[in-house]
Enzyme design. Structure first.
Site, PDB file in Angstrom:
ATOM      1  N   SER A 180      63.585  56.022 115.946  1.00 11.02           N
ATOM      2  CA  SER A 180      64.233  55.432 117.385  1.00 11.02           C
ATOM      3  C   SER A 180      63.473  54.220 117.743  1.00 11.02           C
ATOM      4  O   SER A 180      64.114  53.192 116.739  1.00 11.02           O
ATOM      5  CB  SER A 180      63.667  56.452 118.293  1.00 11.02           C
ATOM      6  OG  SER A 180      64.373  56.299 119.556  1.00 11.02           O
ATOM      7  N   ASP A 385      74.150  61.070 117.875  1.00 14.56           N
ATOM      8  CA  ASP A 385      72.927  62.026 117.884  1.00 14.56           C
ATOM      9  C   ASP A 385      72.392  62.766 119.184  1.00 14.56           C
ATOM     10  O   ASP A 385      71.444  63.279 119.156  1.00 14.56           O
ATOM     11  CB  ASP A 385      71.657  61.396 117.045  1.00 14.56           C
ATOM     12  CG  ASP A 385      71.034  60.166 117.851  1.00 14.56           C
ATOM     13  OD1 ASP A 385      71.242  60.173 119.279  1.00 14.56           O
ATOM     14  OD2 ASP A 385      70.092  59.628 117.255  1.00 14.56           O
ATOM     15  N   HIS A 410      68.901  63.667 118.012  1.00 12.40           N
ATOM     16  CA  HIS A 410      68.000  62.420 118.020  1.00 12.40           C
ATOM     17  C   HIS A 410      66.572  62.645 117.605  1.00 12.40           C
ATOM     18  O   HIS A 410      66.097  62.302 116.353  1.00 12.40           O
ATOM     19  CB  HIS A 410      67.922  61.937 119.081  1.00 12.40           C
ATOM     20  CG  HIS A 410      67.219  60.414 119.506  1.00 12.40           C
ATOM     21  ND1 HIS A 410      67.762  59.302 118.885  1.00 12.40           N
ATOM     22  CD2 HIS A 410      65.896  60.205 119.920  1.00 12.40           C
ATOM     23  CE1 HIS A 410      66.933  58.375 118.861  1.00 12.40           C
ATOM     24  NE2 HIS A 410      65.868  58.576 119.623  1.00 12.40           N
TER      25      HIS A 410
END
Length: 460
Positions: A180, A385, A410
């Site tokens: 991320s 996601d 995610h």
């Protein structure tokens, strides 16, 4: 006492495997976390005792407000605790791995196996099973994710971590796996410390990075906050409003706003159904793109405030942070991957991911824009996601060895079996496997010959 609850005792298995020499022929791996992916401890400046303030399940809201609420200091670029006597620290135990493993390591969380806070845990287990050893070939990098991705303390911390891993492994170059926002941090490092990155890094595997921003989630987080837990459990965790008051003063959030200079397939919008003043009540749909959103944020948050230690503190939209974030965007855009480093990009697909946001409705319009902060949005969705649109995540602009889209959420990407299979392949710790189109979750895979920088046509 844990036997009755069926808890796996991963730390016992990990210790038992340490020191057997099995990982001496492996290039070291450094795991880099993203937004909310590191344990944060708070400590009084004159005390040696600390308290975990992120993540915690019990007393989460109270401790979060007391220690993590911050104000941005434009002179230093740092978000600083409202209480000047408080310092925020990231634990360095287990060579940096503890801070990114189980984010609430309380015994009862492990006992109940609350996997919502199991962050890099499964990946750490997988790597140890492949022969990696903590402190020799496996390291973690957690950091104060409230801060800018290019702030000096975080950049220097990453430099020190790379040097440490390099020396501990006997001078072997490092393979970075970031998740991320951690990908933005690494990209800033490449731009600011390119020679250091080239010296110490062999491969960079990026997972779920919002290279061009996360429009729906980030735009809404600045207006209404973030909800991490829903249902009954939400009463034990940080509330949406409490999180909102932090994010408005959080440089890293501003740095994940959608890139207004990126050629999206369709520009992300924030929409507001508004009452128009006049003799007749007229309802109009106002639309704000990336270049106009700042005016909406500024008006909606004009009267935003919080109460701390009996004082009322204004927390409007911070134009100084917005300018800092714009400068960060330039640093991100200027990053050039060293030709000695191989880059791999894994991103999530096939899940509805917030993109455009709409507040109010034609039947129930917004009057004063400050009402937005106390409303719930309606989203339009794109592929991704669930947090980062695929268009943004695959828009890295680098010459990638591979870009792979995998059907997973995610955070779910950090424990996905297909992701683990790819990691083993790219790290060279298992035989390469062929992915058949009939059974594979993988799509959008590009070999080196097709991996010129991504075209700047529409994304997300």
């Amino acid at each position: 006492m844990f036997g009755d609850c069926g808890l796996r005792l991963p730390w016992l298995r990990r210790v038992a495997g340490a020191g057997d020499g099995g990982g001496s022929d492996l290039d070291p791996v450094l795991l880099v976390s993203g937004m909310g992916g590191s344990i944060l401890n708070a400590r009084r400046k004159k005390s040696k005792l600390s308290v975990r303030v992120w993540v915690r399940i019990l007393l989460a809201n109270l401790e979060f407000r007391k220690y993590l609420w911050s104000m941005y200091n434009s002179n230093t670029g740092y978000a600083e605790a409202l209480d000047p006597d408080v310092e925020i620290e990231v634990p360095e135990d287990d060579y940096g791995l503890q801070a990114i493993d189980i984010l609430d390591p309380s015994w009862w969380v492990k006992c109940l196996h609350l996997t919502d806070v199991y962050h890099f845990h499964d990946m750490i287990d997988m790597l140890i099973e492949c022969g990696y050893q903590k402190g020799t070939t496996l390291f973690g990098y957690g950091y104060d994710f409230r801060q800018s991705n290019r702030i000096s303390k975080i950049m220097v911390g990453l430099k020190v971590k790379l040097e440490t891993a390099y020396k501990a492994s006997g001078g072997r170059k490092i393979n970075i796996i970031s998740h991320s926002m951690g990908g933005l941090l690494v990209r800033c490092f490449i731009s600011l410390y390119n020679d250091v990155f080239a010296k110490y890094v062999n491969k960079w595997i990026c997972i779920a990075c919002p290279f061009q921003g996360a429009p729906g989630c980030i735009n809404d987080s600045l207006l209404t906050g973030l909800q991490f837990v829903y249902g009954f459990e939400s009463f034990f965790f940080v509330s949406r409003w409490t999180m909102h008051q932090l994010l408005v003063e959080c440089p890293s959030i501003y740095e994940m706003l959608p890139n207004p200079n990126f050629k999206w397939k369709q520009q992300p919008l924030v929409k507001v159904w508004r009452k128009q003043s006049g003799e007749k009540e007229v309802v109009k749909l106002d639309q704000y793109n990336g270049t106009k959103c700042a005016s909406l944020f500024e008006e909606a948050l004009r009267n935003n405030e919080l109460k701390f230690n009996g004082k009322t503190i204004p927390v409007p939209f911070n134009l100084e942070i917005l300018q800092w974030a714009a400068d960060t965007r330039q640093i991100l855009d200027n990053a050039q991957l060293p030709n000695t480093v191989s880059f791999y990009n894994i991103f999530g697909i096939s899940l509805d991911t917030p993109y455009d946001i709409c507040y109010g409705s034609e039947d129930s319009p917004i009057g004063n824009l400050s009402e937005i902060c106390h409303s719930m949005p309606q989203y339009t969705y794109v592929d991704g996601d669930g947090t980062v649109p695929a268009e943004s995540a695959k828009a890295d602009g680098f010459a990638a060895a591979a870009r792979v889209g995998i059907k997973a959420s995610h955070r779910g990407l950090l424990r996905d079996k297909q992701v683990f299979q790819l990691l083993k392949q790219w790290l060279g710790v298992s035989q390469k496997s062929q992915h058949s189109s009939s059974s594979s979750k993988v799509m959008d895979m590009f070999s080196d010959q097709f991996s010129a920088p991504m075209p700047s046509e529409h994304m997300f």
